[in-house]
Design a protein around this motif. Structure first.
Motif, short mmCIF file in Angstrom:
data_model
loop_
_atom_site.label_atom_id
_atom_site.label_comp_id
_atom_site.label_asym_id
_atom_site.label_seq_id
_atom_site.Cartn_x
_atom_site.Cartn_y
_atom_site.Cartn_z
N TYR A 66 0.83 -1.21 0.00
CA TYR A 66 0.00 0.00 0.00
C TYR A 66 0.86 1.25 0.00
CZ TYR A 66 -4.07 -2.95 0.62
OH TYR A 66 -5.05 -3.88 0.43
N ARG A 68 3.67 1.62 -1.39
CA ARG A 68 4.26 1.81 -2.72
C ARG A 68 3.25 2.30 -3.76
NH1 ARG A 68 6.09 -3.67 -3.66
NH2 ARG A 68 6.18 -3.09 -5.84
N LEU A 69 1.97 2.25 -3.41
CA LEU A 69 0.95 2.68 -4.39
C LEU A 69 1.11 4.15 -4.75
CD1 LEU A 69 -2.37 1.07 -3.06
CD2 LEU A 69 -0.95 0.31 -4.95
N PHE A 70 1.48 4.93 -3.74
CA PHE A 70 1.47 6.38 -3.93
C PHE A 70 2.67 6.90 -4.72
CE2 PHE A 70 -0.92 5.21 -0.18
CZ PHE A 70 -2.16 5.75 -0.50
N THR A 71 3.68 6.06 -4.90
CA THR A 71 4.86 6.53 -5.63
C THR A 71 4.98 5.86 -6.99
OG1 THR A 71 6.13 4.82 -4.51
CG2 THR A 71 6.21 7.03 -3.55
N ASN A 72 3.99 5.09 -7.35
CA ASN A 72 4.08 4.34 -8.61
C ASN A 72 3.57 5.20 -9.77
OD1 ASN A 72 3.73 2.57 -10.77
ND2 ASN A 72 3.46 0.85 -9.40
N ARG A 73 4.51 5.59 -10.63
CA ARG A 73 4.19 6.48 -11.76
C ARG A 73 3.22 5.81 -12.73
NH1 ARG A 73 8.69 6.44 -14.06
NH2 ARG A 73 9.82 7.56 -12.46
N THR A 76 -0.29 5.87 -11.40
CA THR A 76 -0.87 7.22 -11.48
C THR A 76 -1.36 7.49 -12.89
OG1 THR A 76 0.85 7.83 -9.91
CG2 THR A 76 -0.41 9.63 -10.88
N CYS A 281 -7.77 -1.28 -3.60
CA CYS A 281 -7.95 0.17 -3.66
C CYS A 281 -9.00 0.54 -4.71
CB CYS A 281 -6.63 0.87 -3.99
SG CYS A 281 -5.57 0.89 -2.57
#
Lengths: 301, 412
Positions: A66, A68-73, A76, A281
């Motif tokens: 979870y 790592r979800l926010f930094t995965n280009r 996004t 998510c």
């Protein structure tokens, strides 16, 4: 102040027997639903906390997936594309299906109307992969029927699937073509249920056809619109087959969608734990949108 | 009447049970092979069914040959080999992940020394944790370039322009003077592997690139990687690459129709070009900053580890030996697809021009290495290169983003 004592009604043997028979009828489909629909959700939730490649046992890693979800280009970009895809397909297929349904119901109450309904419904029964294959051929920059038609009209050929700006709308157009017939049938049933006395009263009062549509038909169809928009959003957020078959996510990553990246994370990258985290998510996002949407419609009511 | 009907139904039921029991005795073997026939010849299905007809009779078994698409082939076989109903014998492309996950059967104990010695590349194949070989590797051949001599002559180009810069200039000249397209590569392919095999790795080798670092990890974020991408970008910037090429075979079709000056393709295409009366010639490779470089690769055949659980292991190895035998492969190479020999007893010989060119450049032939998550890495690199062509990424960003994705997402 007097209180009303709660009365617990005792079921008669007959009622109990009927309830048991009812439960027996429901049980097979309930069990199958639990196995194939509900259990995978819980399994995915569990895998989302693990590192798992399906060949070796899952290893518990807590919230790492979870985080790592926010930094995965890539994710996004996929989310961005998916939102655009939803914004293109849902309004278009909702408005188109409504207009076609109203037109057929009001102006084509004859055999031509039923023929039109059948024709518009045909894409719904065609397999998605077959549709994607045919549209791929039709979209071909050289020799594709759409470009031949454009050339005939004096326009230049369009690179529908190979150009970044065109690829996602081109895929969305196929989804709209495929979904409109289904929603049209639902709307058509709704339009046919509009009480004739209300319509007749409006006609007597001198309401134009646009006014009748806007002030009578549309408000009465609101629950159906709510359902169609909900189904449309859920379906569009899960788009996979069309993208997989038509563009493979390309060019570049211009048609990557969330469902498509879940597939690539899981099956190509063999990162099932991470893919499960993205899937969970996506489930939460869809539930949130559904909740907001139902609140919006409730408030309006 | 009812009694007669009931008796007939009971008999039918009994017969079906008996035939089911008989079928139970017969083993079923599943073989997965990708499509190799793209021309007018015998289909892959008919070819392999024909190969297995006598095998089925001899071994009292049923062999189900399934011809798979190349799209996402590596993903398909990985998930298939995990499955209890997956293939027994399988054609393998990228073997690293399959070997690491223990999905392939160790073959040493099933084969005789003579059989092992007969395979030309046996020693190069990977081994499992027990030190047993798990695949029978085969040489995929060197991907060569083809050029249309008539188009070059029409553009006033006398000799093949092998240096990178000279090649770009020649492409521009051809487009200006003949109005025809000069050079196209399959960057529109849906499989990263397909695009990279012909349109990235050869240039990377020509720029002096080495695929793996000392620890065996993929490492392309280096000077050679950057030079390669800058060279590829020039094709897009100079209007040489055509953005309408959205599928894999289009550049080859154009060359076969006499509309394209250069193409890189597998050797089989020469036959088609000759049939279409194209005045063509081979070129080994372009010459980059460090020298020549062409790629070869090794695909292979293996047996699923699950075949042993199913009790099919011996039969599956027998089928593997049949598939890879000199006699069958000779037929395959002449009737379906043109490839270098698999075994020492193969009678098949290479085409003379190919043999001469590869013989003169033995030091310039590079093997595309196996590494963890290769198929995913190649798909990601392809997507990033496509974004570079569209102006979204610089060559350096392609390298950075690809390696970052590899480190975070792919490497386990």
């Amino acid at each position: 102040m007097s209180t009303v004592p709660s009365v617990k009604r005792k079921m008669s043997p007959r009622t109990r027997r009927q309830a048991l028979i009812g439960a027996g009828y429901i049980a097979p489909s309930f069990i199958l639903m639990m196995i194939f629909n509900v259990t995978p959700i819980f399994l995915s939730a569990y895998f989302s906390f693990t590192k798992y490649n399906m060949a070796s046992p899952p290893v518990w890693i807590g919230l790492d997936n979870y985080a790592r979800l926010f930094t995965n280009r890539v994710l996004t970009e996929a989310l961005n594309n998916t939102v655009w895809y939803v914004l293109i397909t849902v309004p278009a297929q909702t408005v188109l299906s409504l207009l076609i349904a109203v037109f057929i119901a009001e102006h084509m109450k004859n055999r031509y109307g039923s023929f039109m309904r059948s024709v518009i419904f045909i894409p719904v029964i065609v397999s998605l992969i077959a549709s994607a294959t045919v549209w791929n051929i039709m979209y071909q920059p050289k020799g594709g029927i759409i470009n031949q038609f454009l050339n005939f009209l004096g326009f230049e050929s369009v690179n529908f699937l190979g150009k970044k700006a065109n690829a996602l709308p081109s895929v969305a157009a196929v989804a709209i073509w495929k979904g409109t017939g289904y929603y049209m049938v639902i709307y058509y049933a709704g339009v046919m249920n509009v009480p004739s006395d209300v319509r007749e009263a409006a006609i007597v009062d001198g309401a134009s056809s646009i006014q009748r549509f806007w002030y009578i038909t549309l408000p009465i169809l609101k629950p159906i619109t709510y359902m169609i928009v909900t189904l449309g959003i859920i379906g569009s957020f899960q788009v996979f087959d069309l993208v997989y078959k038509m563009t493979g996510g390309g060019p570049g990553r211009s048609t990557y969608t969330v469902a498509y990246v879940i597939y690539t994370f899981a099956f190509q990258d063999k990162n099932y734990g991470y893919a499960s985290a993205v899937a969970i998510c996506l489930l939460i996002v869809i539930l949130l949108i559904h909740t907001v949407q139902s609140l919006f419609f409730k408030e309006k009511d | 009447m009812k009694r007669i009907l009931a008796t007939l139904l009971a008999c039918a039921l009994l017969l079906s049970c008996m035939s089911f029991a008989a079928a139970e005795d017969k083993k079923t073997l599943t073989v997965w092979i990708p499509q190799y026939q793209f021309g007018d010849g015998i289909s892959d299905q008919d070819f392999w069914d024909g190969v297995f007809d006598p095998f089925e009779e001899e071994n009292n078994c049923e062999v189900k040959v399934e011809i798979l698409s190349w799209t996402d082939y590596n993903t398909t076989i990985y998930t298939g080999l995990l499955n209890n109903d997956g293939p027994d014998v399988v054609y393998v492309t990228d073997n690293y992940d399959l070997v690491k996950a223990g999905l392939l059967l160790g073959l040493d104990s099933y084969l005789t020394q003579e059989q092992m010695d007969n395979y030309l590349l046996w020693a190069l194949g990977p081994v499992n944790a027990n030190g047993e070989h798990v695949i029978v590797p085969m040489d995929d051949g060197v991907a060569m370039g083809f050029y249309n001599k008539d188009i070059l002559a029409a553009a006033g180009i006398d000799t093949f322009p092998e240096d990178w810069d000279a090649f770009i200039e020649a492409c521009k000249t051809i487009q200006e003077k003949t109005g025809k397209q000069s050079f196209l590569q399959n960057w529109g392919a849906t499989s990263g592997t397909s695009a990279l095999m012909l349109a990235f790795w050869p240039y990377y080798f020509q720029a002096g690139g080495v695929m793996l670092d000392a620890d065996g990890n993929i490492a392309i974020n280096n000077e050679a990687g950057l030079k390669t991408l800058e060279f590829l970008k020039k094709f897009a910037d100079e209007g040489i690459f055509d953005e309408t090429i959205v599928s894999e075979g289009e550049s080859i079709d154009k060359f076969a129709a006499g509309e394209l000056a250069f193409v890189v393709a597998d050797l089989n295409k020469g036959k088609t070009f000759t049939k279409n009366e194209i005045n063509w010639e081979y070129f080994f490779s372009l010459k980059g900053p460090v020298g020549y470089g062409a790629r070869t690769a090794t695909d292979s055949f293996g047996v699923s580890a699950k075949a042993k659980e199913r009790g099919n292991d011996e039969l599956a190895v027998k089928a593997l030996v049949l598939i890879t035998s000199g006699a069958v492969m000779d037929r395959f190479h002449s009737e379906v697809f043109y490839l270098p020999p698999f075994t020492k007893d193969a009678a098949y010989t290479q085409n003379e021009a190919y043999t001469a060119l590869t013989g003169a450049h033995t030091a310039d032939i590079y093997v595309v290495s196996e590494f963890e998550g290769k198929a995913s890495f190649e798909k990601e690199l392809q997507a990033n290169i496509q974004m570079m062509f569209m102006g979204d990424l610089t060559p350096q960003e392609v390298l950075d983003n690809t390696m970052q994705y590899y480190a975070e997402q792919i490497k386990q």
